[in-house]
Design a protein around this motif. Structure first.
Motif, mmCIF file in Angstrom:
data_model
loop_
_atom_site.group_PDB
_atom_site.id
_atom_site.type_symbol
_atom_site.label_atom_id
_atom_site.label_comp_id
_atom_site.label_asym_id
_atom_site.label_seq_id
_atom_site.Cartn_x
_atom_site.Cartn_y
_atom_site.Cartn_z
ATOM 1 N N LEU A 99 0.754 -1.030 -0.046
ATOM 2 C CA LEU A 99 0.074 -0.036 0.098
ATOM 3 C C LEU A 99 0.941 1.185 0.095
ATOM 4 N N ARG A 100 0.691 2.245 -0.851
ATOM 5 C CA ARG A 100 0.995 3.524 -0.859
ATOM 6 C C ARG A 100 0.361 4.633 0.042
ATOM 7 N N LEU A 101 1.296 5.379 0.630
ATOM 8 C CA LEU A 101 0.655 6.389 1.523
ATOM 9 C C LEU A 101 1.516 7.627 1.119
ATOM 10 N N ALA A 102 0.684 8.824 1.239
ATOM 11 C CA ALA A 102 1.157 10.072 1.129
ATOM 12 C C ALA A 102 2.349 10.395 1.812
ATOM 13 N N GLY A 103 3.066 11.410 1.567
ATOM 14 C CA GLY A 103 4.305 11.925 2.335
ATOM 15 C C GLY A 103 3.755 12.965 3.441
ATOM 16 N N PRO A 104 4.570 13.354 4.156
ATOM 17 C CA PRO A 104 4.289 14.375 5.123
ATOM 18 C C PRO A 104 3.480 15.492 4.535
ATOM 19 N N ALA A 105 2.434 15.817 5.506
ATOM 20 C CA ALA A 105 1.676 17.021 4.993
ATOM 21 C C ALA A 105 0.558 17.337 6.117
ATOM 22 N N ALA A 106 0.077 18.596 6.111
ATOM 23 C CA ALA A 106 -0.887 19.034 6.934
ATOM 24 C C ALA A 106 -2.200 19.492 6.423
ATOM 25 N N TRP A 107 -3.089 18.962 6.706
ATOM 26 C CA TRP A 107 -4.424 19.295 5.907
ATOM 27 C C TRP A 107 -5.404 20.183 6.717
ATOM 28 N N THR A 108 -5.697 21.346 6.070
ATOM 29 C CA THR A 108 -6.595 22.151 6.790
ATOM 30 C C THR A 108 -8.124 21.789 6.313
ATOM 31 N N TYR A 109 -9.039 21.837 7.345
ATOM 32 C CA TYR A 109 -10.501 21.634 7.111
ATOM 33 C C TYR A 109 -11.382 22.648 7.424
ATOM 34 N N ARG A 110 -12.411 22.851 6.793
ATOM 35 C CA ARG A 110 -13.567 23.659 7.515
ATOM 36 C C ARG A 110 -14.523 22.524 8.265
ATOM 37 N N LEU A 111 -14.529 22.972 9.459
ATOM 38 C CA LEU A 111 -15.369 22.152 10.472
ATOM 39 C C LEU A 111 -16.802 22.680 10.688
ATOM 40 N N ARG A 112 -17.749 21.539 10.542
ATOM 41 C CA ARG A 112 -19.220 22.046 11.154
ATOM 42 C C ARG A 112 -19.453 20.882 12.166
ATOM 43 N N GLN A 113 -19.698 21.528 13.437
ATOM 44 C CA GLN A 113 -19.932 20.694 14.545
ATOM 45 C C GLN A 113 -20.788 21.340 15.397
ATOM 46 N N TYR A 114 -21.728 20.479 16.387
ATOM 47 C CA TYR A 114 -22.610 21.076 16.916
ATOM 48 C C TYR A 114 -23.615 22.256 16.380
ATOM 49 N N GLY A 115 -23.636 22.477 15.368
ATOM 50 C CA GLY A 115 -24.462 23.392 14.734
ATOM 51 C C GLY A 115 -23.397 24.612 14.528
ATOM 52 N N GLN A 116 -22.148 24.699 14.518
ATOM 53 C CA GLN A 116 -21.131 25.652 14.605
ATOM 54 C C GLN A 116 -20.185 25.469 13.714
ATOM 55 N N ASP A 117 -19.474 26.476 13.214
ATOM 56 C CA ASP A 117 -18.437 26.301 12.202
ATOM 57 C C ASP A 117 -16.989 26.592 13.132
ATOM 58 N N ARG A 283 -18.100 13.122 6.872
ATOM 59 C CA ARG A 283 -19.202 13.415 7.690
ATOM 60 C C ARG A 283 -19.465 12.180 8.376
ATOM 61 N N GLN A 284 -19.739 12.597 9.727
ATOM 62 C CA GLN A 284 -20.136 11.222 10.728
ATOM 63 C C GLN A 284 -21.389 11.818 11.601
ATOM 64 N N GLY A 285 -22.478 11.085 11.334
ATOM 65 C CA GLY A 285 -23.575 11.636 11.902
ATOM 66 C C GLY A 285 -23.989 12.837 11.367
ATOM 67 N N ASP A 286 -25.002 13.549 12.426
ATOM 68 C CA ASP A 286 -25.474 14.758 11.947
ATOM 69 C C ASP A 286 -24.648 16.029 12.270
ATOM 70 N N PRO A 287 -24.049 16.528 11.630
ATOM 71 C CA PRO A 287 -23.334 17.704 12.063
ATOM 72 C C PRO A 287 -24.004 18.889 12.888
ATOM 73 N N GLU A 288 -25.293 18.897 12.761
ATOM 74 C CA GLU A 288 -26.053 19.845 13.491
ATOM 75 C C GLU A 288 -26.471 19.530 14.885
ATOM 76 N N THR A 289 -25.973 18.125 15.403
ATOM 77 C CA THR A 289 -26.421 17.737 16.731
ATOM 78 C C THR A 289 -24.928 17.295 17.206
ATOM 79 N N ARG A 290 -24.697 16.077 17.363
ATOM 80 C CA ARG A 290 -23.747 15.251 17.844
ATOM 81 C C ARG A 290 -22.514 14.904 16.908
ATOM 82 N N GLY A 291 -22.887 14.844 15.710
ATOM 83 C CA GLY A 291 -22.027 14.737 14.535
ATOM 84 C C GLY A 291 -21.035 15.734 14.156
ATOM 85 N N TYR A 292 -20.335 15.568 13.097
ATOM 86 C CA TYR A 292 -19.380 16.605 12.525
ATOM 87 C C TYR A 292 -19.272 16.214 11.031
ATOM 88 N N GLU A 293 -18.606 17.273 10.414
ATOM 89 C CA GLU A 293 -18.531 17.108 9.009
ATOM 90 C C GLU A 293 -17.325 17.976 8.864
#
Length: 301
Positions: A99-117, A283-293
């Motif tokens: 299996l091939r894996l990516a080299g060192p990196a830092a990935w920035t994501y926009r988060l939506r959790q608990y109905g907040q950004d 996305r795991q579950g509902d980001p507006e309640t207890r999940g996040y995206e």
């Protein structure tokens, strides 16, 4: 000389006796010669040796009934030549590439959790000595949410976690330990000690492991499996199915995990083929309640 007077009856008797004696003498002279006893002759007999004589005559054996007709015998298969080795059933060698894996990196994501950004940062640090560190931190405003940290080894099968922990305030809250020698998984929040399946992952390392599996066999409409251990003593096989592409996917491969039960919140992940199938959205579950995206915003490599 005076003649004797013989009575007529007496004379007849004398004459009859004389005649009978004369007849007897004649019969004796005419008897056959073989009636006279002869001396025994010597006879020569050839004696057979003892081995030529049967010990006893066998009892008469009744004739056997005629045998039923039989099918003609098949000819035996010809034996292989002496220099031909016997056939041995062997398993086909594995042709799965590493299996091939990516080299060192830092990935920035926009988060939506608990109905907040908010914002999330995934830091991937493979080391030259074959070890790795993977860390996910999340923040909403000025508030830091619990982080996830996974460390372990890298091999031809991908990631081999040794320890996973959720952290807050710089301290481990819940941890999962993977013992490669004893092939066991133990948990800080549970007394369970489970057998470790091959290529088992934790709640963070599965991201990269799934990306490597899909990159190795990017079959449209495919299915991929990953064993994942959770911090509360659970160990389940996660099965991901590829979904039909939608316009909103923007060229990403959309996978969905099969539900683990009636209360499973579900997981959807979108992999980017142009970046080694690294998760561009999850996305795991509902980001507006207890999940996040999370949605990819930037990459620093």
């Amino acid at each position: 000389m005076r003649a004797l007077h013989v009575p007529p009856r007496a004379a007849l008797l004398v004459l009859a006796g004389s005649l009978l004696g004369h007849v007897a003498l004649l019969a004796a002279d005419r008897a056959p010669r073989d009636a006279v006893p002869q001396p025994a002759r010597a006879v020569s007999v050839a004696l057979l040796p003892p081995a030529a004589l049967p010990a006893a005559l066998p009892d008469p054996v009744p004739p056997a009934p005629p045998a039923p007709p039989q099918a003609p015998a098949r000819a035996a298969p010809a034996a292989p030549p002496p220099d031909t080795p016997p056939a041995v059933a062997t398993e086909a060698p594995s042709t799965s590439p590493p299996l091939r894996l990516a080299g060192p990196a830092a990935w920035t994501y926009r988060l939506r959790q608990y109905g907040q950004d908010g914002e999330a940062l995934l830091e991937w640090q493979p080391q030259p000595d074959g070890r790795y560190s993977l860390r996910l931190t999340k923040r909403i405003g000025e508030r830091a949410l619990p982080a996830q940290h996974s460390v372990g080894l890298l091999d031809s099968g991908g990631l081999a976690p040794e320890r996973y922990a959720t952290q807050q305030g710089g301290r481990d809250r819940q941890a999962v330990d993977f013992d490669a020698e004893d092939r066991r998984i133990s948990f800080s929040a549970s007394p369970a000690r489970l057998e470790r399946p091959d290529a088992a992952q934790d709640r963070l390392s599965w991201w990269l492991q799934l990306a490597a599996l899909v990159q190795a066999a990017p079959t449209p409409g495919g299915r991929w499996r990953v064993w994942v251990a959770g911090p509360r003593g659970e160990l389940r096989e996660w099965v991901f199915d590829a979904l039909d592409a939608q316009p909103a996917d923007a060229g990403l491969l959309h996978l969905r995990r099969q539900l683990l039960g009636p209360h499973d919140p579900g997981i959807d992940v979108w992999l980017d083929p142009t970046r080694g199938f690294w998760p561009a959205r999850l996305r795991q579950g509902d980001p507006e309640t207890r999940g996040y995206e999370i949605t990819l915003a930037d990459v620093n490599s």
